[in-house]
Write a protein that holds these residues in place. Structure first.
Motif, PDB file in Angstrom:
ATOM      1  N   ALA A  14     -69.073 -19.089-124.406  1.00 37.63           N
ATOM      2  CA  ALA A  14     -68.179 -20.152-123.947  1.00 37.63           C
ATOM      3  C   ALA A  14     -68.945 -21.469-123.923  1.00 37.63           C
ATOM      4  O   ALA A  14     -70.110 -21.518-123.546  1.00 37.63           O
ATOM      5  CB  ALA A  14     -67.649 -19.817-122.554  1.00 37.63           C
TER       6      ALA A  14
ATOM      7  N   GLU B  81     -68.663 -25.834-122.972  1.00 38.86           N
ATOM      8  CA  GLU B  81     -67.974 -26.787-122.111  1.00 38.86           C
ATOM      9  C   GLU B  81     -66.881 -27.480-122.931  1.00 38.86           C
ATOM     10  O   GLU B  81     -67.184 -28.132-123.923  1.00 38.86           O
ATOM     11  CB  GLU B  81     -68.981 -27.810-121.571  1.00 38.86           C
ATOM     12  CG  GLU B  81     -68.389 -28.818-120.613  1.00 38.86           C
ATOM     13  CD  GLU B  81     -67.920 -28.187-119.301  1.00 38.86           C
ATOM     14  OE1 GLU B  81     -66.971 -28.732-118.705  1.00 38.86           O
ATOM     15  OE2 GLU B  81     -68.506 -27.170-118.879  1.00 38.86           O
ATOM     16  N   PRO B  82     -65.608 -27.342-122.549  1.00 37.77           N
ATOM     17  CA  PRO B  82     -64.533 -28.013-123.278  1.00 37.77           C
ATOM     18  C   PRO B  82     -64.606 -29.525-123.088  1.00 37.77           C
ATOM     19  O   PRO B  82     -65.222 -29.983-122.131  1.00 37.77           O
ATOM     20  CB  PRO B  82     -63.262 -27.463-122.636  1.00 37.77           C
ATOM     21  CG  PRO B  82     -63.694 -26.226-121.914  1.00 37.77           C
ATOM     22  CD  PRO B  82     -65.120 -26.466-121.506  1.00 37.77           C
ATOM     23  N   PRO B  83     -63.991 -30.286-123.954  1.00 36.37           N
ATOM     24  CA  PRO B  83     -63.225 -29.799-125.096  1.00 36.37           C
ATOM     25  C   PRO B  83     -64.111 -29.533-126.310  1.00 36.37           C
ATOM     26  O   PRO B  83     -65.149 -30.155-126.475  1.00 36.37           O
ATOM     27  CB  PRO B  83     -62.266 -30.945-125.385  1.00 36.37           C
ATOM     28  CG  PRO B  83     -63.032 -32.168-124.978  1.00 36.37           C
ATOM     29  CD  PRO B  83     -63.880 -31.737-123.804  1.00 36.37           C
TER      30      PRO B  83
ATOM     31  N   VAL C 240     -59.863 -26.641-127.723  1.00 36.52           N
ATOM     32  CA  VAL C 240     -60.041 -25.746-126.589  1.00 36.52           C
ATOM     33  C   VAL C 240     -60.066 -26.572-125.309  1.00 36.52           C
ATOM     34  O   VAL C 240     -60.831 -27.524-125.186  1.00 36.52           O
ATOM     35  CB  VAL C 240     -61.349 -24.933-126.729  1.00 36.52           C
ATOM     36  CG1 VAL C 240     -61.588 -24.077-125.489  1.00 36.52           C
ATOM     37  CG2 VAL C 240     -61.306 -24.085-127.989  1.00 36.52           C
ATOM     38  N   GLU C 241     -59.224 -26.174-124.362  1.00 35.31           N
ATOM     39  CA  GLU C 241     -59.149 -26.867-123.080  1.00 35.31           C
ATOM     40  C   GLU C 241     -59.808 -26.085-121.959  1.00 35.31           C
ATOM     41  O   GLU C 241     -60.155 -26.642-120.925  1.00 35.31           O
ATOM     42  CB  GLU C 241     -57.688 -27.140-122.730  1.00 35.31           C
ATOM     43  CG  GLU C 241     -57.029 -28.073-123.731  1.00 35.31           C
ATOM     44  CD  GLU C 241     -55.568 -28.318-123.426  1.00 35.31           C
ATOM     45  OE1 GLU C 241     -55.057 -27.793-122.422  1.00 35.31           O
ATOM     46  OE2 GLU C 241     -54.940 -29.031-124.210  1.00 35.31           O
ATOM     47  N   ARG C 242     -59.945 -24.778-122.136  1.00 34.98           N
ATOM     48  CA  ARG C 242     -60.555 -23.932-121.108  1.00 34.98           C
ATOM     49  C   ARG C 242     -61.370 -22.863-121.808  1.00 34.98           C
ATOM     50  O   ARG C 242     -60.975 -22.347-122.845  1.00 34.98           O
ATOM     51  CB  ARG C 242     -59.475 -23.283-120.247  1.00 34.98           C
ATOM     52  CG  ARG C 242     -60.017 -22.557-119.043  1.00 34.98           C
ATOM     53  CD  ARG C 242     -58.899 -22.158-118.092  1.00 34.98           C
ATOM     54  NE  ARG C 242     -58.011 -21.142-118.640  1.00 34.98           N
ATOM     55  CZ  ARG C 242     -58.238 -19.831-118.576  1.00 34.98           C
ATOM     56  NH1 ARG C 242     -59.339 -19.376-118.003  1.00 34.98           N
ATOM     57  NH2 ARG C 242     -57.377 -18.975-119.071  1.00 34.98           N
ATOM     58  N   SER C 243     -62.518 -22.529-121.233  1.00 40.66           N
ATOM     59  CA  SER C 243     -63.403 -21.551-121.853  1.00 40.66           C
ATOM     60  C   SER C 243     -64.230 -20.873-120.776  1.00 40.66           C
ATOM     61  O   SER C 243     -64.764 -21.544-119.891  1.00 40.66           O
ATOM     62  CB  SER C 243     -64.313 -22.272-122.851  1.00 40.66           C
ATOM     63  OG  SER C 243     -65.139 -21.376-123.524  1.00 40.66           O
ATOM     64  N   ASN C 244     -64.310 -19.558-120.821  1.00 40.83           N
ATOM     65  CA  ASN C 244     -65.218 -18.837-119.940  1.00 40.83           C
ATOM     66  C   ASN C 244     -65.614 -17.541-120.620  1.00 40.83           C
ATOM     67  O   ASN C 244     -65.083 -17.203-121.671  1.00 40.83           O
ATOM     68  CB  ASN C 244     -64.604 -18.595-118.549  1.00 40.83           C
ATOM     69  CG  ASN C 244     -63.321 -17.800-118.621  1.00 40.83           C
ATOM     70  OD1 ASN C 244     -63.257 -16.755-119.258  1.00 40.83           O
ATOM     71  ND2 ASN C 244     -62.277 -18.304-117.980  1.00 40.83           N
TER      72      ASN C 244
END
Length: 130
Positions: free
Chosen positions: A18, A20-22, A112-116
């Motif tokens: 993952a 850090e977005p964006p 991508v707006e969210r990532s984990n």
């Protein structure tokens, strides 16, 4: 329908981490034709080439037993994605893909707006009592 197996790098099987977005992803989903002459060599060359683009973050591959191939490429910004999209060798491979290698494909590009992510911790092996 033939089943095409791919041999990618010997790297451990782990997903791209993952970020850090964006950032951006390009999802390339394919069904290949019977005629695959030159595909593996071209694919290996493109994998080497994309790594030289500043802002390239990595790539995940998957292949279903039924023959659906999925490649997800990750890019830090739109400029990196544009540089890859307009690369001359990549464009030549795209033309050859339409002419010879692909029965069908789709390309989805998304921001991508969210990532984990998650990775299971490795438990150390204890010595066997005996």
């Amino acid at each position: 329908m033939s089943h095409h197996s791919e041999v990618y790098s010997e790297a451990p099987v782990v997903p791209v981490g993952a970020y850090e977005p964006p950032y951006y992803v390009a999802v390339f989903t394919t069904v290949r034709t019977q005629g695959q002459s030159g595909y593996s060599e071209t694919n290996a060359r493109l994998e080497d080439l994309v790594k030289d683009i500043p802002g390239y973050l990595g790539m995940d591959h998957a292949q279903t037993p039924g023959g659906l191939g999925i490649t997800v490429s990750y890019f830090r910004d739109a400029d990196a994605l544009t540089q890859w999209r307009t690369d001359a060798e990549h464009r030549a491979a795209q033309q050859r893909g339409r002419a010879e290698w692909y029965q069908s494909y789709t390309l989805h590009v998304a921001k991508v707006e969210r990532s984990n992510g998650f990775t299971r911790a490795q438990v150390p092996q204890s010595p066997t009592a005996g």
